[in-house]
Design an enzyme around this catalytic site. Structure first.
Site: not given
Ligand code: SIN
Length: 280
Positions: A102, A104, A251, A266
């Site tokens: 995906h 974000d 990612h 994040r």
């Molecule tokens: C995310 O921002 O989707 C999480 C990525 C992660 O936990 O590595």
């Protein structure tokens, strides 16, 4: 590219680099300018051995733009610091965050420009890596006939589709972002074409019949997930920060460490402009 203030070690020729010599708690001047150049070139930057308070992580994010509040906080009343998205996977987690390819919040009318995840606790037995894939390369490696067909198409990105994967259903009167974006966007900085659909959020391609839309989206998702030539994989250590260009990469967080724990926070940097269609 020649750097004087930082060292940049590519992870692969197409995507990702590890940056040494940058203290993100006090990044400025020429080192910041070189980090920006490395970000534009590699799309995913890995910074090891950082020591960041939450405010310092936010200040680092703000070097790239305003911070975005996650819609789960504004629309669904999720508690916590509005500018922080928690990654807190424990033995009680039932669906791990981010365990699908995906970008974000592509459901936002202006999706985020970048995300910066600071991981402080990793699973003791290993695992918990994050995979990244370049959507510049995803588009560039399609056959010209398919590239041509995708230009001019638009797709619907639904926040609810993503939430349903976590077992969250809308309650009466609850709203959540949904948006239509071009299937191939022009990267706002480089001007290059970027494939801009993702399995978590993209529900359908408007201009196609439902069966055609499903088949084309599935073909694109298989193209993205099986083409390891434009992937990189980040192995976290505690106190690593990874920043990615959310307009140009997908990612996927790998949850291979249950029942161990992985913890981080994040920050998400707002985009400046709605995604624009790529015109050759
Ligand atoms: C995310 O921002 O989707 C999480 C990525 C992660 O936990 O590595």
């Amino acid at each position: 590219m020649h750097y004087q203030h930082i060292r940049v070690q590519p992870l692969t020729p197409k995507i990702g680099a590890e940056v040494q010599g940058a203290d993100l708690a006090q990044l400025s001047g020429e080192a910041l300018s070189e980090v920006r150049q490395a970000f534009a070139r590699h799309l995913v930057l890995v910074f090891r051995d950082q020591s960041l308070t939450r405010d310092q992580q936010k200040a680092f994010g703000r070097l790239f733009g305003e911070l975005q509040t996650h819609p789960a906080k504004t629309h669904l009343g999720m508690p916590g610091d509005p500018e922080i998205f928690d990654v807190r996977i424990t033995e009680n987690t039932r669906v791990a965050n981010g365990e699908s390819w995906h970008t974000d919040l592509s459901c936002e009318p202006i999706p985020p420009k970048a995300s910066a995840l600071y991981i402080t606790q990793t699973p003791p037995s290993g695992g918990g890596d994050t995979l990244f894939a370049s959507m510049l390369e995803a588009y560039a490696t399609l056959s010209p006939a398919i590239q041509q067909m995708l230009l001019g198409l638009t797709a619907y990105h639904s926040g609810w589709q993503d939430l349903r994967a976590y077992g969250v259903e809308p309650k009466p009167g609850q709203s959540y972002p949904c948006a239509t974006h071009p299937v191939v966007i022009r990267h706002p900085d480089s001007g290059k074409p970027v494939l801009f659909v993702n399995e978590a959020f993209t529900e359908k391609i408007h201009e196609l019949a439902p069966r055609e839309s499903r088949a084309i989206l599935d073909m694109l998702y298989r193209h993205i997930e099986t083409n390891t030539r434009f992937h990189c994989r980040v192995r976290w250590r505690p106190h690593t920060l990874v920043m990615w260009d959310n307009r140009a990469v997908h990612h996927h967080a790998v949850w291979d460490y249950f029942p161990e724990r992985r913890t981080g926070e994040r920050v998400t940097v707002r985009g400046d402009v709605p995604p624009a269609a790529y015109r050759p």
